[in-house]
Motif scaffolding. Structure first.
Motif, PDB file in Angstrom:
ATOM      1  N   GLY A   1     -11.321  33.595  14.420  1.00  0.00           N
ATOM      2  CA  GLY A   1     -12.843  33.087  14.480  1.00  0.00           C
ATOM      3  C   GLY A   1     -13.437  33.959  14.945  1.00  0.00           C
ATOM      4  O   GLY A   1     -13.371  34.779  15.734  1.00  0.00           O
ATOM      5  N   ARG A   2     -15.132  33.205  15.020  1.00  0.00           N
ATOM      6  CA  ARG A   2     -16.222  34.174  15.449  1.00  0.00           C
ATOM      7  C   ARG A   2     -17.012  33.103  15.343  1.00  0.00           C
ATOM      8  O   ARG A   2     -17.565  31.929  14.074  1.00  0.00           O
ATOM      9  CB  ARG A   2     -16.301  35.609  14.962  1.00  0.00           C
ATOM     10  CG  ARG A   2     -16.587  35.235  13.296  1.00  0.00           C
ATOM     11  CD  ARG A   2     -16.516  36.358  12.180  1.00  0.00           C
ATOM     12  NE  ARG A   2     -16.871  36.528  11.464  1.00  0.00           N
ATOM     13  CZ  ARG A   2     -18.340  37.017  10.689  1.00  0.00           C
ATOM     14  NH1 ARG A   2     -19.139  37.008  11.110  1.00  0.00           N
ATOM     15  NH2 ARG A   2     -18.379  36.477   9.246  1.00  0.00           N
ATOM     16  N   ALA A   3     -18.294  33.504  15.321  1.00  0.00           N
ATOM     17  CA  ALA A   3     -19.700  32.380  15.429  1.00  0.00           C
ATOM     18  C   ALA A   3     -20.122  33.271  13.955  1.00  0.00           C
ATOM     19  O   ALA A   3     -19.887  34.024  13.759  1.00  0.00           O
ATOM     20  CB  ALA A   3     -20.539  33.010  16.824  1.00  0.00           C
ATOM     21  N   GLY A   4     -20.453  32.033  13.139  1.00  0.00           N
ATOM     22  CA  GLY A   4     -21.614  31.847  12.285  1.00  0.00           C
ATOM     23  C   GLY A   4     -20.560  32.800  10.935  1.00  0.00           C
ATOM     24  O   GLY A   4     -20.264  33.773  10.188  1.00  0.00           O
ATOM     25  N   MET A   5     -18.705  32.074  11.014  1.00  0.00           N
ATOM     26  CA  MET A   5     -18.087  32.261   9.918  1.00  0.00           C
ATOM     27  C   MET A   5     -18.250  31.462   8.851  1.00  0.00           C
ATOM     28  O   MET A   5     -18.793  30.795   8.789  1.00  0.00           O
ATOM     29  CB  MET A   5     -16.459  31.485  10.267  1.00  0.00           C
ATOM     30  CG  MET A   5     -16.439  31.637  11.743  1.00  0.00           C
ATOM     31  SD  MET A   5     -14.627  30.677  12.479  1.00  0.00           S
ATOM     32  CE  MET A   5     -13.423  31.022  11.120  1.00  0.00           C
ATOM     33  N   SER A   6     -17.765  32.639   8.152  1.00  0.00           N
ATOM     34  CA  SER A   6     -18.086  32.537   6.032  1.00  0.00           C
ATOM     35  C   SER A   6     -17.223  31.011   5.856  1.00  0.00           C
ATOM     36  O   SER A   6     -16.113  30.543   6.513  1.00  0.00           O
ATOM     37  CB  SER A   6     -18.039  33.638   5.193  1.00  0.00           C
ATOM     38  OG  SER A   6     -16.397  33.789   5.226  1.00  0.00           O
ATOM     39  N   LEU A   7     -17.615  30.723   4.803  1.00  0.00           N
ATOM     40  CA  LEU A   7     -16.535  29.346   4.055  1.00  0.00           C
ATOM     41  C   LEU A   7     -15.157  29.423   4.026  1.00  0.00           C
ATOM     42  O   LEU A   7     -14.398  29.070   4.006  1.00  0.00           O
ATOM     43  CB  LEU A   7     -17.753  28.950   2.998  1.00  0.00           C
ATOM     44  CG  LEU A   7     -16.663  27.586   2.532  1.00  0.00           C
ATOM     45  CD1 LEU A   7     -16.446  26.324   3.133  1.00  0.00           C
ATOM     46  CD2 LEU A   7     -17.182  27.085   0.985  1.00  0.00           C
ATOM     47  N   LEU A   8     -15.297  30.358   3.536  1.00  0.00           N
ATOM     48  CA  LEU A   8     -13.950  31.214   3.362  1.00  0.00           C
ATOM     49  C   LEU A   8     -13.277  31.306   5.071  1.00  0.00           C
ATOM     50  O   LEU A   8     -11.642  30.877   5.028  1.00  0.00           O
ATOM     51  CB  LEU A   8     -13.262  32.581   2.450  1.00  0.00           C
ATOM     52  CG  LEU A   8     -12.449  32.908   1.911  1.00  0.00           C
ATOM     53  CD1 LEU A   8     -11.817  31.545   0.786  1.00  0.00           C
ATOM     54  CD2 LEU A   8     -12.408  34.500   1.718  1.00  0.00           C
ATOM     55  N   GLU A   9     -13.563  31.826   5.514  1.00  0.00           N
ATOM     56  CA  GLU A   9     -12.876  32.382   7.244  1.00  0.00           C
ATOM     57  C   GLU A   9     -12.859  31.322   7.915  1.00  0.00           C
ATOM     58  O   GLU A   9     -11.455  30.939   8.011  1.00  0.00           O
ATOM     59  CB  GLU A   9     -13.695  33.354   7.835  1.00  0.00           C
ATOM     60  CG  GLU A   9     -14.198  34.287   7.586  1.00  0.00           C
ATOM     61  CD  GLU A   9     -15.161  35.322   8.642  1.00  0.00           C
ATOM     62  OE1 GLU A   9     -16.039  35.859   7.431  1.00  0.00           O
ATOM     63  OE2 GLU A   9     -15.539  34.743   9.712  1.00  0.00           O
ATOM     64  N   LYS A  10     -13.004  30.004   7.140  1.00  0.00           N
ATOM     65  CA  LYS A  10     -13.116  28.738   8.135  1.00  0.00           C
ATOM     66  C   LYS A  10     -12.005  28.021   7.259  1.00  0.00           C
ATOM     67  O   LYS A  10     -11.319  27.471   8.072  1.00  0.00           O
ATOM     68  CB  LYS A  10     -14.312  27.692   8.040  1.00  0.00           C
ATOM     69  CG  LYS A  10     -15.737  27.938   8.509  1.00  0.00           C
ATOM     70  CD  LYS A  10     -16.748  27.220   8.474  1.00  0.00           C
ATOM     71  CE  LYS A  10     -18.134  27.733   9.540  1.00  0.00           C
ATOM     72  NZ  LYS A  10     -18.866  27.155   8.929  1.00  0.00           N
ATOM     73  N   VAL A  11     -12.142  27.975   5.627  1.00  0.00           N
ATOM     74  CA  VAL A  11     -10.637  27.989   4.950  1.00  0.00           C
ATOM     75  C   VAL A  11      -9.545  28.171   5.317  1.00  0.00           C
ATOM     76  O   VAL A  11      -8.766  27.589   5.878  1.00  0.00           O
ATOM     77  CB  VAL A  11     -11.374  27.658   3.656  1.00  0.00           C
ATOM     78  CG1 VAL A  11      -9.569  27.601   2.732  1.00  0.00           C
ATOM     79  CG2 VAL A  11     -12.185  26.946   2.984  1.00  0.00           C
ATOM     80  N   VAL A  12      -8.969  29.516   5.631  1.00  0.00           N
ATOM     81  CA  VAL A  12      -7.953  30.366   5.916  1.00  0.00           C
ATOM     82  C   VAL A  12      -7.306  29.865   7.495  1.00  0.00           C
ATOM     83  O   VAL A  12      -6.543  29.261   7.604  1.00  0.00           O
ATOM     84  CB  VAL A  12      -8.357  32.018   5.934  1.00  0.00           C
ATOM     85  CG1 VAL A  12      -7.284  32.363   6.395  1.00  0.00           C
ATOM     86  CG2 VAL A  12      -8.399  32.223   4.280  1.00  0.00           C
ATOM     87  N   CYS A  13      -8.983  29.476   8.695  1.00  0.00           N
ATOM     88  CA  CYS A  13      -8.180  30.029   9.750  1.00  0.00           C
ATOM     89  C   CYS A  13      -7.837  27.756  10.242  1.00  0.00           C
ATOM     90  O   CYS A  13      -6.599  27.801   9.924  1.00  0.00           O
ATOM     91  CB  CYS A  13      -9.671  30.165  10.638  1.00  0.00           C
ATOM     92  SG  CYS A  13      -9.828  29.796  12.525  1.00  0.00           S
TER      93      CYS A  13
END
Ligand code: DGI
Ligand code: FE
Ligand code: FE
Ligand code: FE
Length: 188
Positions: free
Chosen positions: A113-125
């Motif tokens: 993860g990281r601070a300020g994740m995009s919606l797509l990054e959150k979805v995959v994570c």
């Protein structure tokens, strides 16, 4: 890669059976989460299919790729479990010709993860945590939460990972902490 079957065969060739099953599970869960939260379902599914592309590669091979791409010392000297995400983003670009920055970012940050994740990054994570083949203590609670609050599900998942790492006396990668803090401090 001209079609889906070719892509699946290529992915299948990088990993063992169980990891491939997990990969298909993440792709499906990512598509469903994308539909629920308004991300692009095709991108989510593709990122899910590609997220663990390098997971079963020899660590020496991943290390070499990361060194060649000037990854931070922090990563190179840190937990090897994190390498497949950063190497994966490089390899799917170089070997498979994936250029979409949203997909590359989703693969790169799926583990830490990281601070300020995009919606797509959150979805995959989140999909990586809750796909149907996953079975760890607490997974049901994350699955339930993911049906109504993606950020809360991700915070719970990352918090659990941080707790697990502390119990094992393993290092927590700084990005993981900032990702967690970011999610927790935003919720009103
Ligand atoms: O590749 P997967 O097994 O599907 O899942 P993943 O990419 O989330 O990787 C999970 C592994 O990475 C798990 O063993 C915990 C570890 N991990 C995740 N975040 C951190 C971490 N390890 C360290 N040392 N630090 C982290 O911040
Ligand atoms: Fe992974
Ligand atoms: Fe493996
Ligand atoms: Fe995974």
């Amino acid at each position: 890669l001209s079609n889906r079957e070719e892509l699946l065969a290529r992915i299948r060739a990088q990993m063992h059976e169980k990891r491939y099953k997990h990969t298909l599970g993440v792709a499906q869960s990512a598509r469903e989460l994308a539909q629920r939260y308004g991300a692009d379902p095709d991108k989510a599914e593709l990122a899910g299919l590609l997220h663990d592309y390098c997971k079963c590669w020899p660590v020496e091979k991943m290390f070499e790729i990361l060194v060649r791409h000037d990854m931070p010392t922090e990563l190179l000297e840190g937990e090897k479990e994190l390498w497949h995400a950063f190497a994966g983003a490089i390899v799917i670009q170089n070997d498979l010709g994936v250029t979409d920055p949203d997909i590359l970012q989703a693969v790169r940050y799926h583990t830490t993860g990281r601070a300020g994740m995009s919606l797509l990054e959150k979805v995959v994570c989140v999909a990586d945590y809750i796909e149907p083949n996953r079975n760890f203590p607490g997974v049901e609670q994350i699955r339930t939460l993911a049906e109504k609050d993606l950020d809360a599900a991700l915070a719970l998942a990352l918090g659990g990972t941080i707790q697990f790492l502390i119990e094992k006396q393993k290092t927590v990668y700084p990005l993981t902490l900032t990702a967690y803090n970011d999610l927790v401090s935003r919720k009103g």
